[in-house]
Design a protein around this motif. Structure first.
Motif, PDB file in Angstrom:
ATOM      1  N   LYS A   2       1.252  -1.186  -0.439  1.00 49.34           N
ATOM      2  CA  LYS A   2      -0.358  -0.294  -0.151  1.00 49.34           C
ATOM      3  C   LYS A   2       0.695   1.480  -0.114  1.00 49.34           C
ATOM      4  N   ARG A   3       0.483   2.175  -1.101  1.00 46.79           N
ATOM      5  CA  ARG A   3       1.874   3.236  -1.226  1.00 46.79           C
ATOM      6  C   ARG A   3       0.979   4.603   0.607  1.00 46.79           C
ATOM      7  N   VAL A   4       1.953   5.026   0.258  1.00 44.17           N
ATOM      8  CA  VAL A   4       2.095   6.166   1.706  1.00 44.17           C
ATOM      9  C   VAL A   4       0.877   7.511   0.790  1.00 44.17           C
ATOM     10  N   THR A   5      -0.457   7.535   1.572  1.00 49.33           N
ATOM     11  CA  THR A   5      -0.775   9.161   0.726  1.00 49.33           C
ATOM     12  C   THR A   5       0.016  10.319   2.271  1.00 49.33           C
ATOM     13  N   LEU A   6      -0.550  11.633   0.468  1.00 49.44           N
ATOM     14  CA  LEU A   6       0.594  12.697   1.450  1.00 49.44           C
ATOM     15  C   LEU A   6      -0.302  12.944   2.728  1.00 49.44           C
ATOM     16  N   ALA A   7      -1.337  13.160   2.756  1.00 45.96           N
ATOM     17  CA  ALA A   7      -2.108  13.276   4.281  1.00 45.96           C
ATOM     18  C   ALA A   7      -0.950  12.459   5.059  1.00 45.96           C
ATOM     19  N   GLU A   8      -0.595  11.600   4.596  1.00 41.66           N
ATOM     20  CA  GLU A   8       0.068  10.268   5.931  1.00 41.66           C
ATOM     21  C   GLU A   8       1.280  11.054   6.422  1.00 41.66           C
ATOM     22  N   LEU A   9       1.491  11.205   5.343  1.00 42.94           N
ATOM     23  CA  LEU A   9       3.328  11.729   5.289  1.00 42.94           C
ATOM     24  C   LEU A   9       3.376  12.482   5.991  1.00 42.94           C
ATOM     25  N   ALA A  24       7.294   4.481   1.309  1.00 43.89           N
ATOM     26  CA  ALA A  24       7.189   5.919   0.776  1.00 43.89           C
ATOM     27  C   ALA A  24       7.647   5.800  -0.847  1.00 43.89           C
ATOM     28  N   LEU A  25       8.774   5.667  -0.687  1.00 43.24           N
ATOM     29  CA  LEU A  25       9.835   5.244  -2.239  1.00 43.24           C
ATOM     30  C   LEU A  25       8.830   4.550  -2.927  1.00 43.24           C
ATOM     31  N   GLY A  26       8.035   3.997  -2.190  1.00 43.00           N
ATOM     32  CA  GLY A  26       7.771   2.425  -3.053  1.00 43.00           C
ATOM     33  C   GLY A  26       9.474   1.698  -3.431  1.00 43.00           C
ATOM     34  N   ALA A  51      18.517  -0.902  14.535  1.00 36.93           N
ATOM     35  CA  ALA A  51      17.230  -0.441  13.962  1.00 36.93           C
ATOM     36  C   ALA A  51      17.799   0.379  13.045  1.00 36.93           C
ATOM     37  N   TYR A  52      16.825   0.942  12.059  1.00 32.37           N
ATOM     38  CA  TYR A  52      17.552   1.219  10.726  1.00 32.37           C
ATOM     39  C   TYR A  52      16.394   2.988  10.659  1.00 32.37           C
ATOM     40  N   LEU A  53      16.939   3.877  11.102  1.00 35.28           N
ATOM     41  CA  LEU A  53      15.874   5.258  11.302  1.00 35.28           C
ATOM     42  C   LEU A  53      15.976   5.925  10.665  1.00 35.28           C
ATOM     43  N   VAL A  54      15.040   6.877   9.486  1.00 33.19           N
ATOM     44  CA  VAL A  54      14.842   7.880   8.611  1.00 33.19           C
ATOM     45  C   VAL A  54      14.514   9.113   8.968  1.00 33.19           C
ATOM     46  N   PRO A  55      14.837   9.971   9.333  1.00 32.15           N
ATOM     47  CA  PRO A  55      14.795  11.133   9.265  1.00 32.15           C
ATOM     48  C   PRO A  55      13.623  11.933   8.579  1.00 32.15           C
ATOM     49  N   THR A  56      12.306  11.833   9.367  1.00 28.34           N
ATOM     50  CA  THR A  56      11.218  12.256   8.905  1.00 28.34           C
ATOM     51  C   THR A  56      11.337  13.556   7.456  1.00 28.34           C
ATOM     52  N   ALA A  57      12.209  14.320   8.137  1.00 30.08           N
ATOM     53  CA  ALA A  57      12.607  15.516   7.115  1.00 30.08           C
ATOM     54  C   ALA A  57      13.326  15.674   6.369  1.00 30.08           C
ATOM     55  N   ASP A  58      14.260  14.162   6.255  1.00 33.17           N
ATOM     56  CA  ASP A  58      14.673  13.876   4.827  1.00 33.17           C
ATOM     57  C   ASP A  58      14.358  13.280   3.992  1.00 33.17           C
ATOM     58  N   LEU A  59      12.965  12.568   4.138  1.00 35.74           N
ATOM     59  CA  LEU A  59      12.247  11.232   3.959  1.00 35.74           C
ATOM     60  C   LEU A  59      11.473  12.571   2.824  1.00 35.74           C
ATOM     61  N   LEU A  60      11.048  14.235   3.746  1.00 35.66           N
ATOM     62  CA  LEU A  60      10.047  14.132   2.561  1.00 35.66           C
ATOM     63  C   LEU A  60      10.716  15.414   1.681  1.00 35.66           C
ATOM     64  N   LYS A  61      11.427  16.171   1.949  1.00 34.13           N
ATOM     65  CA  LYS A  61      12.569  16.264   1.214  1.00 34.13           C
ATOM     66  C   LYS A  61      12.778  16.121  -0.005  1.00 34.13           C
ATOM     67  N   LEU A  62      13.341  14.780  -0.693  1.00 37.57           N
ATOM     68  CA  LEU A  62      13.090  13.670  -1.010  1.00 37.57           C
ATOM     69  C   LEU A  62      12.155  13.864  -2.284  1.00 37.57           C
ATOM     70  N   LEU A  63      10.904  13.372  -1.489  1.00 37.35           N
ATOM     71  CA  LEU A  63       9.739  13.600  -2.196  1.00 37.35           C
ATOM     72  C   LEU A  63       8.993  14.918  -2.408  1.00 37.35           C
ATOM     73  N   VAL A  65       7.995  17.032  -0.512  1.00 37.10           N
ATOM     74  CA  VAL A  65       6.905  17.842   0.033  1.00 37.10           C
ATOM     75  C   VAL A  65       7.413  18.864   1.416  1.00 37.10           C
ATOM     76  N   ASP A  66       6.423  19.271   1.225  1.00 35.81           N
ATOM     77  CA  ASP A  66       6.824  20.201   2.214  1.00 35.81           C
ATOM     78  C   ASP A  66       6.511  19.999   4.107  1.00 35.81           C
ATOM     79  N   PRO A  67       7.483  19.753   4.831  1.00 39.81           N
ATOM     80  CA  PRO A  67       7.203  19.163   5.820  1.00 39.81           C
ATOM     81  C   PRO A  67       6.219  20.184   6.621  1.00 39.81           C
ATOM     82  N   PRO A  68       5.932  19.549   7.727  1.00 39.90           N
ATOM     83  CA  PRO A  68       3.977  20.197   8.461  1.00 39.90           C
ATOM     84  C   PRO A  68       5.171  21.394   9.316  1.00 39.90           C
TER      85      PRO A  68
END
Length: 73
Positions: A2-9, A24-26, A51-63, A65-68
């Protein structure tokens, strides 16, 4: 997968697990871990113990998407 929606991001916490970022990246699970282990995941990955963690700001920037303005608590 299932793909991630903009609202979920926009509702993600400050960091997400590798599989959430991969979704989120498919990317599939195997490919995501392969790229993370080689240091080639498309955005920054933080290793915390096993564990591997990904900073959400970096993920949003790559996609592109403006971070909240603030992250959920």
């Amino acid at each position: 997968m299932k793909r991630v929606t903009l609202a979920e991001l926009q509702q993600l916490p400050a960091t997400v697990d590798l599989l959430t970022a991969a979704r989120a990246l498919g990317l599939g699970r195997t490919k995501a871990y392969e790229l993370a282990k080689k240091g080639e995941f498309p955005c920054r990955v933080i290793r915390v113990g096993v564990a591997y963690l990904v900073p959400t700001a970096d993920l949003l920037k790559l996609l592109g998407v403006d971070p909240p303005t603030s992250f959920p608590r």
